[in-house]
Motif scaffolding. Sequence first.
Motif, mmCIF file in Angstrom:
data_model
loop_
_atom_site.group_PDB
_atom_site.id
_atom_site.type_symbol
_atom_site.label_atom_id
_atom_site.label_comp_id
_atom_site.label_asym_id
_atom_site.label_seq_id
_atom_site.Cartn_x
_atom_site.Cartn_y
_atom_site.Cartn_z
ATOM 1 N N ALA A 1 18.641 84.729 16.430
ATOM 2 C CA ALA A 1 18.713 83.283 16.624
ATOM 3 C C ALA A 1 17.605 82.538 15.885
ATOM 4 O O ALA A 1 17.441 81.329 16.066
ATOM 5 N N ASN A 2 16.851 83.242 15.036
ATOM 6 C CA ASN A 2 15.663 82.616 14.463
ATOM 7 C C ASN A 2 15.950 81.581 13.388
ATOM 8 O O ASN A 2 15.039 80.915 12.912
ATOM 9 N N ARG A 3 17.223 81.405 12.994
ATOM 10 C CA ARG A 3 17.558 80.365 12.020
ATOM 11 C C ARG A 3 18.250 79.171 12.672
ATOM 12 O O ARG A 3 18.688 78.256 11.983
ATOM 13 N N GLN A 4 18.360 79.182 13.974
ATOM 14 C CA GLN A 4 19.059 78.098 14.658
ATOM 15 C C GLN A 4 18.208 76.832 14.750
ATOM 16 O O GLN A 4 16.973 76.900 14.795
ATOM 17 N N LEU A 5 18.889 75.686 14.833
ATOM 18 C CA LEU A 5 18.248 74.444 15.236
ATOM 19 C C LEU A 5 18.350 74.359 16.748
ATOM 20 O O LEU A 5 19.450 74.435 17.307
ATOM 21 N N GLN A 6 17.210 74.243 17.416
ATOM 22 C CA GLN A 6 17.163 74.108 18.869
ATOM 23 C C GLN A 6 16.300 72.899 19.200
ATOM 24 O O GLN A 6 15.070 72.975 19.206
ATOM 25 N N GLU B 1 20.743 79.200 23.175
ATOM 26 C CA GLU B 1 20.941 79.806 21.847
ATOM 27 C C GLU B 1 22.373 80.294 21.643
ATOM 28 O O GLU B 1 22.606 81.410 21.169
ATOM 29 N N GLU B 2 23.316 79.444 21.994
ATOM 30 C CA GLU B 2 24.724 79.791 21.812
ATOM 31 C C GLU B 2 25.032 79.947 20.323
ATOM 32 O O GLU B 2 24.376 79.344 19.464
ATOM 33 N N ASN B 3 26.055 80.722 20.013
ATOM 34 C CA ASN B 3 26.409 80.960 18.607
ATOM 35 C C ASN B 3 26.971 79.727 17.920
ATOM 36 O O ASN B 3 26.772 79.531 16.721
ATOM 37 N N VAL B 4 27.697 78.881 18.661
ATOM 38 C CA VAL B 4 28.335 77.698 18.089
ATOM 39 C C VAL B 4 27.455 76.477 18.351
ATOM 40 O O VAL B 4 27.030 76.237 19.488
ATOM 41 N N ALA B 5 27.178 75.704 17.299
ATOM 42 C CA ALA B 5 26.384 74.483 17.449
ATOM 43 C C ALA B 5 27.236 73.385 18.079
ATOM 44 O O ALA B 5 28.392 73.182 17.700
ATOM 45 N N ARG B 6 26.650 72.675 19.051
ATOM 46 C CA ARG B 6 27.321 71.569 19.735
ATOM 47 C C ARG B 6 26.285 70.488 20.057
ATOM 48 O O ARG B 6 25.087 70.686 19.852
ATOM 49 N N HIS C 1 16.577 63.388 13.733
ATOM 50 C CA HIS C 1 17.600 64.441 13.806
ATOM 51 C C HIS C 1 18.184 64.650 15.198
ATOM 52 O O HIS C 1 19.006 65.565 15.366
ATOM 53 N N TRP C 2 17.832 63.839 16.181
ATOM 54 C CA TRP C 2 18.303 64.081 17.542
ATOM 55 C C TRP C 2 19.823 64.083 17.646
ATOM 56 O O TRP C 2 20.394 64.731 18.525
ATOM 57 N N HIS C 3 20.490 63.366 16.743
ATOM 58 C CA HIS C 3 21.943 63.224 16.818
ATOM 59 C C HIS C 3 22.689 64.438 16.283
ATOM 60 O O HIS C 3 23.912 64.536 16.420
ATOM 61 N N GLU C 4 21.984 65.410 15.693
ATOM 62 C CA GLU C 4 22.666 66.562 15.099
ATOM 63 C C GLU C 4 23.046 67.586 16.173
ATOM 64 O O GLU C 4 22.338 67.755 17.169
ATOM 65 N N PRO C 5 24.154 68.290 15.981
ATOM 66 C CA PRO C 5 24.466 69.402 16.885
ATOM 67 C C PRO C 5 23.431 70.506 16.727
ATOM 68 O O PRO C 5 22.884 70.712 15.637
ATOM 69 N N ASP C 6 23.155 71.196 17.811
ATOM 70 C CA ASP C 6 22.215 72.321 17.750
ATOM 71 C C ASP C 6 22.794 73.470 18.575
ATOM 72 O O ASP C 6 23.944 73.417 19.009
ATOM 73 N N HIS C 7 22.004 74.505 18.774
ATOM 74 C CA HIS C 7 22.509 75.698 19.450
ATOM 75 C C HIS C 7 22.096 75.752 20.916
ATOM 76 O O HIS C 7 22.392 76.745 21.602
#
Length: 583
Positions: free
Chosen positions: A331-336, A383-388, A373-379
């Motif tokens: 998960a180290n490349r996710q946006l959280q 740390e779910e696989n699909v960004a929402r 960037h608050w409006h962007e989907p994240d994980h």
Amino acid sequence: MNRKQPDIRDLAVIGDRRTAALVATDGAIVWYCPERFDRASLFAALLDPERGGEWTLDLPAARLATRAYIEDSAVLETRFDLAHGSFTVTDWMTAGDVGPRGICRLFSAPPQDVAMALRPAPGYATRTARLRAVDDAVCIDARHWLYGSHPLSIREGGVGMELPAGQAGWAVLSDAPLAAPSHAQLEGWRDTTLAEWREIASQVAYHGPFERQIAHSLRALRLLTYAPNGGIIAAATASLPEIPGGTRNYDYRYVWLRDAGMIVSALVRAGSHGPDERRFLDFICGSKRAEPDKPLLPPFLSLDLEAAPGVTELDLGGYAHSRPVRIGNGANRQLQLDGFGNVLLAAKLIYGRHDTREHWETVREIADFLAAHWHEPDHGIWEENVARQYTVGKVIASCGLRYIADFADDAAQAEKWRAAAREVEVYVAAHCITSEGAYAAFAGSEAVDVSAVLFPTWGYGAPDSAEMLATLRVLERDYARGDLYWRHLEEAGGREEGAFLAGTLWVAQYWILRGDLPRARRMLETALAYATDLGFFAEEADPRSGAMLGNFPQTFVHASFIGAVIDYRHALAEAANAKPAST
């Protein structure tokens, strides 16, 4: 050989604030990664009792009598009742500037012969150890040296030592060669280690309800702090399963941004004088990236301030046959977004407590990043696989921006952050409410996640708002069993995992805000029923079997416990002060 894996509940932890080892109730050391928490294991019987490697004591017909830490230290004393008397083992890793880096074991004089066996399995049991006698020691892979009070023998890929009845003894596993130690030296190293832990423990002074249990949780946070740079890892282990026999097995030996707010809050509010929480912020802010195409900070870090390595699967049997066994974390490349918000909350707490603005340039950049960037989907927080569009990330971004605006350089900067926080609130109200009026797990979802109970704790709305009341109704109906609560996961297997202990403690914190202290205390005591006898929490609990699940010990849960108890103490004090004077 046919050894069982120890129950997670049976594990104790020793450490030197660089790495840690896990000790089972039979005296076996079943997990140890020399030199650093996230380095390759030398003992991993916890994940594979046949091949993983361990350090055992042969104690026929022994019964565990007592085990406890000496004072507030990480020096562990375990006493066994044997057929003709008692036998005590004192285990520790040296702290301070005196003594070896490694594991020390002191043995009282046993009433019968005792056999010790060290079976190393280097590199997560990927290779056979090279053993060589050197003077009074046995050298392991030219990297570790075992010394003993009695003659050591190499046999069947391991090292043995016989401790005769009536003779006290000792053993040292060191990361470097030593001049031949003595019993007196080990006692000196133990005393120096105790003095070092006294100094560390003196930095926090908590008095109040659950005082002993708070001391246990503070010990857990200290044990999982990497002293050289202040990073606090999520847990000491890798691949302990969230579902026994399942695939949700992850490596938690890294430092998560998400944990920053919770851990710093716990330390500050427990009465810390400042060193650990400020060094934790040093660590987090020291990881800032310069690449324009990547988030400002990775969601979690290795202890050398780099993005954690990707996943490698190991050929080990797994705890309770749970495979794959993983090291590294994918998960180290996710946006959280929640991680960034938590750093802002941590900075706000430190700034308010210590009247400072340390790391302000990085904190300012984090606030600017969230505002943009608050409006962007994240994980999401899990740390779910699909960004929402996960609600918790939006909410903590809003809270973090509002709080950090109080420390802004000027009015224009403060207004930019406050304006972004207001935009988040409008978005959440429009898109993140279910048809039942509860906070949705993510925009457009009818699911609810237990993280929503933190919103009023962060100052996002009132605990008795219509949205929070609806959220609690759904959580109690769909995500609770007794006083235990589950988180919401979209991923396969999410419904099968154990109760999420941090979430249960967050619900207790919510009821403290609502003023229902008896209910809150009951939930605190329910969570404590899933702690070990030494006060350690794993990540999850199985109420059907009573088993502890997930990686261990879990700093997120310990920080959540401390936060809930501090709120409980304050609420008790306010209730006492509010009582009318007797006439």
